[in-house]
Design a protein around this motif. Structure first.
Motif: not given
Length: 545
Positions: A78, A4, A69, A48, A39, A43-44, A73, A76, A51
């Motif tokens: 970043c 993303l 995030i 992903v 974003a 993500l929901r 999450w 994920t 990011v």
């Protein structure tokens, strides 16, 4: 893996999403968002993995987004991408567990290297999660539930390959009971416990299980579950040191002790039904049916009874076609679209039906199967929003007239023929719906090419989940939606450059680029020359349109 890219500057997002060869490093889908809020919405809905976000965005900064995030999450990864090299941002990024901090303008190879490194880190983390040690620990924690589910399948008559069942029992730390004599005990909680709330009742059931383990321990190995009637079912196999002739008496005696212990220590009553011995696993369903039948017929509304289910099966004048009701049922197989398994089950049903052809009530058995099969066909047809008569044509007459088949062979032939028609119609419907979906996607992209066409906007238009349409599109066409959008933009750009007098910035806007710079970059990436160079070469006849 899925990526993303988030930035309030749309041209940056579009350029990074469409001009970098993400597929070379295994990125299968690139999503785009133009604000932190957008974003979060993506993500929901999407799974992903990585990011890449700008820092300075209105409303929600990149640091705010990363903090969310991290909270929601945690797997994920970043990466911050910004034109600001301020140390304070880097400090906050470290505090928010940012994987990397890249400065604009970022080079393509630097970005690919960063994402590749994060992919390797993710693979390593999942390898740890899926390690034998972790999986063994998880299996151990869920053993009671897994054991109970397997016992319920056997009680309901599920057909297992001997080797597969033995392997599963060994995995669940269950003893090898094949060919051994076993007993069943049914425990029904009486009125004292019925009024308990769910938590209290669950604790009572757990306590009774522990009491049973304590009383039977050393003499019998127990395996228990809770069935659909809210009965606690215990399967017991005797310790080899106990003489065979003493096992039944000892089992009943211990079961009676359990009943008394529940009365004394849990201050409530239970009814207990015990079975005669039977060989595992073949006799288990019959012993279970005998216990349930005894509870229904001989215990009824009475409280706190103890009895042996003896001769229950012998008292039954007409038995049901057992295979018809073994899991998975006809309805479950049809709903799951497991056509081969459905056909195999029908063959087993008809084999059992044929074996009862000399039975005095064989016509009733034939009706039993006929009604069950036709009901399943009607159910799945109506659930799909179609009348069964439209699907099976002239065969529907036999259902509408209510005329039963006079032979197993005729019913078998009819059932398999209708099954094939259902299968062919559903396969055709699925293919047609997919083709229509692809047409709708292409039409929307064609109509909105000058706009910001995203996977989310397409999904909103066709009223489906973005993940679903992304996967279906790839299955049906062999490429990603983003690839189609990019290819269409380049084709339209080539046509306009060769056949119109519009400025390149006007063409850029028509094919969906908000900034000419992004259009020039993408065009050169795709064709090897800038739009203006392409047009000049066209005029000179160096390139055929």
């Amino acid at each position: 893996m899925q990526l993303l890219i988030v930035d309030d500057e749309a041209h940056v997002v579009d350029r990074l999403a469409t001009t970098i060869g993400w597929d070379r490093i295994g990125i299968t889908q690139v999503y785009r968002a133009y604000s932190g809020y957008e974003a979060l919405e993506l993500l929901r809905q999407m799974a992903v993995d990585i990011v890449i976000t700008d820092i300075q965005m209105p409303g929600m900064t990149g640091l705010d987004l990363i903090a969310r995030i991290r909270r929601d999450w945690s797997k994920t990864k970043c990466v911050l991408l910004s034109g600001y090299s301020d140390f304070q941002y880097a400090k906050e990024a470290i505090q928010n567990q940012v994987e990397d901090y890249l400065l604009k303008p970022v080079k393509e190879q630097e970005l690919l290297d960063t994402v590749s490194r994060l992919q390797e880190k993710l693979y390593g983390e999942w390898e740890h999660v899926l390690s034998v040690r972790n999986l063994t620990r998880t299996l151990s924690e869920n053993l009671p539930l897994l054991k109970g589910n397997l016992l319920l399948e056997l009680l309901q008559g599920a057909v297992w390959n001997e080797e597969a069942l033995q392997e599963k029992m060994a995995t669940l730390a269950l003893p090898d009971l094949y060919g051994q004599s076993c007993f069943l005990m049914l425990v029904r909680l009486e009125d004292t416990f019925v009024d308990y709330d769910f938590r209290s009742r669950s604790l009572i059931e757990y306590a009774i299980g522990n009491m049973a383990e304590e009383l039977f321990g050393g003499k019998f190995r127990l395996w228990h579950a809770k069935d659909a009637h809210d009965y606690l079912i215990f399967l017991a196999s005797a310790d080899e040191r106990i003489e065979p002739g003493q096992r039944a008496g000892l089992f009943e005696q211990t079961a009676s002790q359990l009943q008394a212990a529940v009365k004394s220590f849990l201050k409530g009553s239970i009814s207990v039904v015990v079975s005669e011995p039977g060989l595992f696993p073949g006799d288990v369903p019959d012993r279970y049916d005998g216990c349930v039948s005894a509870a229904r017929k001989r215990v009824g509304n009475e409280q706190g009874l103890f009895l042996r289910a003896s001769g229950e099966a012998a008292a039954v004048e007409v038995e049901s076609i057992r295979c018809l009701y073994e899991p998975p049922t006809l309805l479950h197989l049809l709903e799951a679209g497991r056509w081969d398994a459905m056909e195999e089950k029908l063959e087993r049903v008809f084999d059992e039906l044929k074996s009862k052809s000399s039975h005095p009530h064989s016509q009733e058995h034939l009706l039993e199967v006929y009604f069950a099969v036709s009901s399943a066909f009607s159910y799945i047809s109506h659930k799909n929003g179609q009348p069964l008569s439209d699907l099976i044509g002239e065969d529907y007459g036999k259902l509408a007239d209510g005329i039963p088949f006079r032979s197993v062979a005729h019913l078998r032939e009819w059932s398999l023929r209708v099954l094939r028609r259902l299968m062919e119609d559903m396969d055709r419907e699925m293919k047609d719906s997919r083709s229509e979906l692809i047409r709708a996607i292409h039409q929307f992209i064609d109509d909105n090419l000058a706009q910001d066409v995203t996977l989310q906007s397409i999904a909103d238009h066709v009223h489906m989940h973005p993940v679903y349409i992304s996967k279906i599109y790839k299955l049906e066409t062999g490429c990603n939606i983003s690839d189609y959008i990019q290819q269409l933009r380049m084709e339209k750009a080539v046509y306009l450059l060769a056949n119109s007098q519009e400025k390149t910035y006007e063409i850029a806007a028509k094919v969906g680029y908000q900034r000419p710079h992004s259009f020039n970059y993408a065009f050169k990436k795709h064709h090897g020359v800038t739009p203006q160079m392409y047009r000049d070469q066209q005029k000179k006849g160096a390139i055929c349109p």
